[in-house]
Design a protein around this motif. Structure first.
Motif, PDB file in Angstrom:
ATOM      1  N   ALA A 238       9.797   4.283  -0.679  1.00  0.00           N
ATOM      2  CA  ALA A 238      10.315   3.252  -1.604  1.00  0.00           C
ATOM      3  C   ALA A 238       9.339   2.091  -1.568  1.00  0.00           C
ATOM      4  O   ALA A 238       8.482   2.020  -0.681  1.00  0.00           O
ATOM      5  N   ALA A 239       9.493   1.176  -2.514  1.00  0.00           N
ATOM      6  CA  ALA A 239       8.730  -0.073  -2.441  1.00  0.00           C
ATOM      7  C   ALA A 239       9.193  -0.859  -1.214  1.00  0.00           C
ATOM      8  O   ALA A 239      10.364  -0.794  -0.831  1.00  0.00           O
ATOM      9  N   VAL A 240       8.248  -1.575  -0.593  1.00  0.00           N
ATOM     10  CA  VAL A 240       8.573  -2.333   0.621  1.00  0.00           C
ATOM     11  C   VAL A 240       8.154  -3.790   0.447  1.00  0.00           C
ATOM     12  O   VAL A 240       7.051  -4.076  -0.035  1.00  0.00           O
ATOM     13  N   MET A 241       9.055  -4.686   0.819  1.00  0.00           N
ATOM     14  CA  MET A 241       8.747  -6.126   0.860  1.00  0.00           C
ATOM     15  C   MET A 241       9.197  -6.668   2.223  1.00  0.00           C
ATOM     16  O   MET A 241       9.824  -5.952   2.995  1.00  0.00           O
ATOM     17  N   SER A 242       8.883  -7.941   2.473  1.00  0.00           N
ATOM     18  CA  SER A 242       9.236  -8.508   3.779  1.00  0.00           C
ATOM     19  C   SER A 242       9.573  -9.989   3.650  1.00  0.00           C
ATOM     20  O   SER A 242       9.701 -10.516   2.544  1.00  0.00           O
ATOM     21  N   ASP A 243       9.676 -10.684   4.781  1.00  0.00           N
ATOM     22  CA  ASP A 243      10.151 -12.077   4.835  1.00  0.00           C
ATOM     23  C   ASP A 243       9.426 -12.984   3.843  1.00  0.00           C
ATOM     24  O   ASP A 243      10.049 -13.855   3.211  1.00  0.00           O
ATOM     25  N   LEU A 244       8.102 -12.820   3.734  1.00  0.00           N
ATOM     26  CA  LEU A 244       7.325 -13.728   2.875  1.00  0.00           C
ATOM     27  C   LEU A 244       7.791 -13.648   1.419  1.00  0.00           C
ATOM     28  O   LEU A 244       7.742 -14.640   0.688  1.00  0.00           O
ATOM     29  N   HIS A 278       2.399 -12.705   0.026  1.00  0.00           N
ATOM     30  CA  HIS A 278       3.609 -11.992   0.448  1.00  0.00           C
ATOM     31  C   HIS A 278       3.318 -10.509   0.335  1.00  0.00           C
ATOM     32  O   HIS A 278       2.241 -10.131  -0.141  1.00  0.00           O
ATOM     33  N   LEU A 279       4.229  -9.681   0.812  1.00  0.00           N
ATOM     34  CA  LEU A 279       3.952  -8.235   0.857  1.00  0.00           C
ATOM     35  C   LEU A 279       4.747  -7.474  -0.191  1.00  0.00           C
ATOM     36  O   LEU A 279       5.969  -7.601  -0.266  1.00  0.00           O
ATOM     37  N   ILE A 280       4.016  -6.726  -0.992  1.00  0.00           N
ATOM     38  CA  ILE A 280       4.608  -5.627  -1.763  1.00  0.00           C
ATOM     39  C   ILE A 280       3.730  -4.421  -1.463  1.00  0.00           C
ATOM     40  O   ILE A 280       2.505  -4.496  -1.563  1.00  0.00           O
ATOM     41  N   ALA A 281       4.372  -3.322  -1.071  1.00  0.00           N
ATOM     42  CA  ALA A 281       3.647  -2.066  -0.884  1.00  0.00           C
ATOM     43  C   ALA A 281       4.362  -0.990  -1.693  1.00  0.00           C
ATOM     44  O   ALA A 281       5.588  -0.845  -1.589  1.00  0.00           O
ATOM     45  N   VAL A 282       3.606  -0.302  -2.520  1.00  0.00           N
ATOM     46  CA  VAL A 282       4.145   0.817  -3.304  1.00  0.00           C
ATOM     47  C   VAL A 282       3.177   1.978  -3.165  1.00  0.00           C
ATOM     48  O   VAL A 282       2.041   1.807  -2.707  1.00  0.00           O
ATOM     49  N   GLN A 283       3.633   3.164  -3.572  1.00  0.00           N
ATOM     50  CA  GLN A 283       2.772   4.347  -3.364  1.00  0.00           C
ATOM     51  C   GLN A 283       2.438   5.045  -4.678  1.00  0.00           C
ATOM     52  O   GLN A 283       3.237   5.060  -5.617  1.00  0.00           O
ATOM     53  N   SER A 284       1.235   5.632  -4.709  1.00  0.00           N
ATOM     54  CA  SER A 284       0.760   6.386  -5.866  1.00  0.00           C
ATOM     55  C   SER A 284       0.868   7.882  -5.594  1.00  0.00           C
ATOM     56  O   SER A 284       1.048   8.314  -4.446  1.00  0.00           O
ATOM     57  N   ALA A 285       0.685   8.652  -6.654  1.00  0.00           N
ATOM     58  CA  ALA A 285       0.837  10.108  -6.546  1.00  0.00           C
ATOM     59  C   ALA A 285      -0.139  10.720  -5.546  1.00  0.00           C
ATOM     60  O   ALA A 285       0.164  11.712  -4.888  1.00  0.00           O
TER      61      ALA A 285
END
Ligand SMILES: Cc1cc2nc3c(=O)[nH]c(=O)nc-3n(C[C@H](O)[C@H](O)[C@H](O)COP(=O)(O)OP(=O)(O)OC[C@H]3O[C@@H](n4cnc5c(N)ncnc54)[C@H](O)[C@@H]3O)c2cc1C
Length: 383
Positions: A238-244, A278-285
């Motif tokens: 899933a997409a991931v975010m954090s405190d920032l 801040h952090l957003i992490a998402v994934q590609s195919a």
């Protein structure tokens, strides 16, 4: 150079083939309008292909923006299927590292926006996102609403589908120099159009510069990274975010508890805050992660991407996710329009012209709904 068709006469001319222009084109074509989309670039090159492709609902400002995001998400799901755009993954996990962040998530759950979301323990969150550093977390929020598309391929594919399935004309490598319905003046000649919608992204000078200047806009530069995880079979989940992110996204930052979190972050991660990280992490195919971002504001932004800003982003990534052997594979910057007092603007130079600018990092998430609203307002009684 692209040539206009032999007998060009359109109901709607749209300036800009970013997601905002495409969203208006879709809404206009759906009520039977003949639409032309005109863009100065030979291919998609603006904010709309540089972003995360993160169609975000949870975290958008409560009220209008959140509702637009919900509607736009639904349109993305529908259109993605028709246009052959893969949804890379669904849902969002907000990983709270600090108790203050967990308080903000609790406050979020008490709002109507929390309805379909869930507060989770770190162990529960790890079942959704196996790479989470469970020991570094105090709580997590799960939101089912989000979708992730690969913008750099999805936006061209969306434009191609609009052209082929809905008969929309695209004129590329064509600068619009004046908008005066019933004509639009371009570098390849005048085009007849009864109405025009100007969706120029962060170009505030080519068209209606005085009207746009009245909004006091600026631009925002963001650093983005593509990170290969060490394990080829790695799945993020899933997409991931954090405190920032909780002090930046207004759907959290305006809640009780956010000021306590900000105070703690100022003491512990001042450099990140100073650089708007801040952090957003998402994934590609292909398994790689798109990771960001930072925010630097100015009238003319330099094209440079200092390493220390990327390191701040990667520090937050590593604090939240365990990615042994990860390696940065690509870096780029993106720029979007920004305003201190609004998330978007719709300006009305005349009865037949609208200027639409998303002045925040929310265009991928809200443009489809904005397009519907603008088209309904322009043509409401004719639909
Ligand atoms: C790095 C980054 C990350 C982001 N992440 C997210 C995210 O995760 N989720 C989210 O919802 N949003 C995100 N955003 C914001 C989102 O990408 C923008 O709000 C959105 O793309 C703006 O779309 P646009 O169509 O207005 O602009 P653009 O995509 O920049 O398109 C504007 C187009 O107008 C054309 N144009 C301008 N003037 C003229 C003219 N006179 N004649 C002809 N053509 C013209 C330009 O050539 C350009 O193609 C992010 C943005 C960036 C930069």
């Amino acid at each position: 150079m692209t040539r206009p068709p032999a007998e060009p006469h359109y109901d709607v001319a749209i300036v800009g083939a970013g997601i905002v222009g495409l969203a208006h084109a879709l809404a206009a074509a759906r009520i039977g309008k003949r639409v032309v989309v005109i863009d100065r670039d030979a291919q998609s090159n603006g904010a709309s292909i540089r972003n995360f492709g993160f169609v975000t609902v949870t975290g958008q400002q409560q009220g209008e923006c959140w509702k637009r995001a919900m509607r736009s998400r639904d349109i993305w799901v529908e259109v993605a299927e028709k246009a052959g755009i893969p949804i890379e993954h669904a849902g969002l996990c907000v990983a709270a590292r600090r108790p203050e962040a967990a308080r903000v998530l609790e406050a979020f759950m008490a709002t109507e926006m929390g309805g379909e979301c869930r507060l989770m323990s770190p162990a529960q969150a790890k079942t959704r996102v196996p790479a989470l550093r469970q020991e570094a977390l105090t709580a997590a929020l799960w939101s089912p609403h989000e979708r992730r598309i690969e913008s750099r391929t999805a936006i061209p594919r969306l434009a191609g589908w609009l052209e082929q399935a809905l008969g929309i004309t695209f004129l590329r490598s064509t600068l619009v120099t004046a908008v005066e319905p019933p004509r639009v003046v371009t570098t390849i000649g005048a085009i007849a159009a009864d109405t025009a919608i100007v969706c120029p992204g962060h170009d505030f000078l080519a068209l209606f510069p005085e009207r746009i200047a009245a909004y006091g806009l600026t631009t925002c530069k963001l650093h983005m990274l593509r990170v290969a995880p060490g394990d080829a079979g790695f799945r993020l989940g899933a997409a991931v975010m954090s405190d920032l992110g909780l002090v930046r996204y207004l759907g959290y930052a305006e809640l009780p508890g956010a000021s306590a979190l900000r105070a703690r972050l100022e003491a512990e991660q001042a450099a990140a805050l100073d650089n708007g990280v801040h952090l957003i992490a998402v994934q590609s195919a292909d398994g790689s992660l798109v990771v960001g971002d930072s925010h630097h504001y100015g009238e003319t932004l330099d094209p440079f991407a200092p390493h220390h800003v990327d390191e701040l982003i990667l520090d937050e990534l590593d604090a939240v996710l365990d990615l042994p052997g990860r390696a940065v594979r690509e870096r780029w910057i993106g720029i979007y329009a920004s305003a201190h007092d609004r998330l978007m603007l719709i300006d009305r130079p005349s009865d037949t012209v609208r200027i639409v600018i998303v002045t925040s990092g929310t265009g991928a998430s809200t443009a489809f709904a904005i397009g519907e609203e603008v088209i309904a307002e322009l043509f409401g009684s004719q639909q």
